[in-house]
Design a protein around this motif. Structure first.
Motif, PDB file in Angstrom:
ATOM      1  N   TRP A 360       3.759 -32.822  37.729  1.00 60.53           N
ATOM      2  CA  TRP A 360       3.898 -33.459  36.329  1.00 60.53           C
ATOM      3  C   TRP A 360       2.956 -34.588  35.862  1.00 60.53           C
ATOM      4  N   LYS A 361       3.421 -35.587  36.873  1.00 59.04           N
ATOM      5  CA  LYS A 361       2.532 -36.848  36.791  1.00 59.04           C
ATOM      6  C   LYS A 361       1.188 -36.804  36.784  1.00 59.04           C
ATOM      7  N   SER A 362       0.703 -35.764  37.901  1.00 64.82           N
ATOM      8  CA  SER A 362      -0.755 -35.645  38.042  1.00 64.82           C
ATOM      9  C   SER A 362      -1.427 -34.831  36.766  1.00 64.82           C
ATOM     10  N   VAL A 363      -0.443 -34.047  36.109  1.00 71.48           N
ATOM     11  CA  VAL A 363      -0.928 -33.515  34.935  1.00 71.48           C
ATOM     12  C   VAL A 363      -0.972 -34.427  33.774  1.00 71.48           C
ATOM     13  N   ARG A 364      -0.230 -35.254  33.709  1.00 68.77           N
ATOM     14  CA  ARG A 364      -0.008 -36.290  32.614  1.00 68.77           C
ATOM     15  C   ARG A 364      -1.211 -37.355  32.866  1.00 68.77           C
ATOM     16  N   SER A 365      -1.580 -37.508  34.188  1.00 67.84           N
ATOM     17  CA  SER A 365      -2.807 -38.409  34.509  1.00 67.84           C
ATOM     18  C   SER A 365      -3.992 -37.800  34.141  1.00 67.84           C
ATOM     19  N   ALA A 366      -4.239 -36.596  34.509  1.00 67.50           N
ATOM     20  CA  ALA A 366      -5.381 -35.832  34.108  1.00 67.50           C
ATOM     21  C   ALA A 366      -5.592 -35.621  32.586  1.00 67.50           C
ATOM     22  N   LEU A 367      -4.368 -35.905  31.933  1.00 73.97           N
ATOM     23  CA  LEU A 367      -4.663 -35.694  30.333  1.00 73.97           C
ATOM     24  C   LEU A 367      -4.830 -37.060  29.708  1.00 73.97           C
ATOM     25  N   ILE A 368      -4.511 -37.914  30.417  1.00 75.60           N
ATOM     26  CA  ILE A 368      -4.916 -39.434  30.039  1.00 75.60           C
ATOM     27  C   ILE A 368      -6.581 -39.625  30.243  1.00 75.60           C
ATOM     28  N   LYS A 369      -6.843 -39.200  31.131  1.00 76.77           N
ATOM     29  CA  LYS A 369      -8.267 -39.445  31.460  1.00 76.77           C
ATOM     30  C   LYS A 369      -9.404 -38.460  30.589  1.00 76.77           C
TER      31      LYS A 369
END
Length: 395
Positions: A360-369
């Motif tokens: 989930w943290k990787s998903v959130r980071s991808a969204l932020i990018k």
């Protein structure tokens, strides 16, 4: 469908404003509504809602593309459009029923409250923005009509500026112009090392590429520098909107839902509102719906911390910090978020991470990018030849 009257719109406008101020403590710019038919709304969309925008072929292209898609049933028109100005200018589409007009008016109160209070908008000069755009439009037209300049020369400069229009500082209240400092260092280096090229140092980076070129490029005429400054100021006006799209829409939806429920409308209007509201906040397969994401996060904040915390968040955050702070594992899973990528080699899409305990943290980071302007590379000046007026290192 019942005919919409100005008298009824005014009546509900007062009720909406009373609820927003007295019950929720909102503080927004006065809103002036204009009623447009669908063709006029298409024009407003093409010119980003600004009735005094300068001429450029890209706006006409946008109009024709949107009009064609609308006529073919491939694209709808927005329920609302509002300008960040004081007073705010908002558009209602003539063909819409009263239920949508009411939702739109309540939604616009939310947007205007966001414009007035969010920190990202503090340097957009809402009191003078319409006059500034009107003045710019007149000057552009003057240059186009000047036989020594003409439309081709004007559009050549505007095209070049539009290509780098977002290469300006993207955060308000930071130092804007490092030119004097850079020149001082360059002179020192020349004395000490006889070196015309300014070497890269973090303290010397200039992130306002448009302003740097405008001030330092040789052989530019005054009208060309004027056009460059127009585009620079236009970009600074729109950047806060790009950096708060999810929050802004989420806040406006949150506010219109509260106000519309408090109006105690009869079934004739309330059922129409519910249908439209559900269409606005529905998740969209394959991409993130900013209305849905922003609204869902604000509902979570209100449930856990109360509405006053929501008001503080709408004042202090932008999309990146909003998502980083409040989009947790539970909400990622609830929203069924995942990240994916495209392979040019196989011409296939593949899922990279899902919203489980590990991903989930990787998903959130991808969204932020990918929110706002984060997907647009930052280009800055880290060196230049002050004697010849040539740029050094660009990144």
């Amino acid at each position: 469908m019942k005919k919409v009257t100005i008298k009824e719109l005014r009546k509900y406008d007062k009720e909406i404003c009373d609820i927003a101020k007295e019950k929720y403590g909102l503080d927004w710019f006065p809103i002036e509504y204009e009623i447009l038919d669908y063709k006029e709304m298409l024009g407003a969309m093409a010119y980003t809602g600004l009735p005094t925008h300068y001429r450029h072929w890209s706006f006409g292209k946008s109009f024709e593309r949107t009009a064609t898609r609308y006529k073919l049933g491939m694209e709808g028109l927005p329920y609302e459009m509002i300008i960040n100005s004081d007073p705010s200018i908002a558009y209602l589409m003539l063909e819409n029923p009263m239920s949508i007009h009411l939702l739109t008016m309540a939604h616009c109160v939310g947007h205007s409250d966001f414009f007035k209070n969010n920190r990202m908008f503090r340097e957009t000069d809402p009191q003078n923005i319409l006059a500034r755009f009107k003045s710019a439009s007149k000057r552009v037209q003057k240059y186009i009509e000047d036989p020594n300049i003409g439309i081709e020369a004007v559009e050549m400069i505007l095209d070049a500026c539009h290509a780098i229009q977002y290469q300006v500082p993207r955060t308000p209240n930071i130092a804007r112009d490092r030119l004097r400092e850079m020149l001082d260092v360059a002179k020192r280096l020349k004395r000490e090392k006889n070196d015309d090229l300014l070497l890269e140092e973090d303290s010397m980076k200039d992130y306002n590429l448009l302003a740097f070129i405008r001030k330092n490029a040789r052989n530019l005429e005054d009208w060309q520098r004027d056009l460059m400054e127009m585009v620079e100021r236009r970009a600074k006006y729109f950047i806060p909107q790009a950096r708060t799209k999810i929050m802004n829409e989420g806040w406006a939806v949150t506010i219109h839902e509260k106000i519309m429920n408090d109006l105690k409308l009869g079934d004739e209007y309330h059922l129409g509102f519910l249908k439209t509201h559900n269409q606005v906040v529905r998740p969209i397969v394959g991409r993130v719906n900013p209305y849905h994401l922003g609204y869902t996060i604000f509902k979570k904040i209100e449930k856990e911390h109360g509405f006053e915390e929501c008001k503080l968040v709408r004042e202090t955050q932008d999309d990146e910090s909003f998502i980083r702070k409040y989009l947790d594992e539970e909400l990622c899973r609830e929203l069924n978020l995942f990240s994916y990528s495209y392979s040019q080699r196989t011409t296939n899409y593949s899922i990279d991470d899902i919203s489980d305990k590990e991903g989930w943290k990787s998903v959130r980071s991808a969204l932020i990018k990918n929110v706002g302007l984060n997907s647009v590379p930052i280009v800055y000046v880290s060196g230049f030849n002050h004697r010849r007026g040539a740029l050094g290192i660009l990144k």
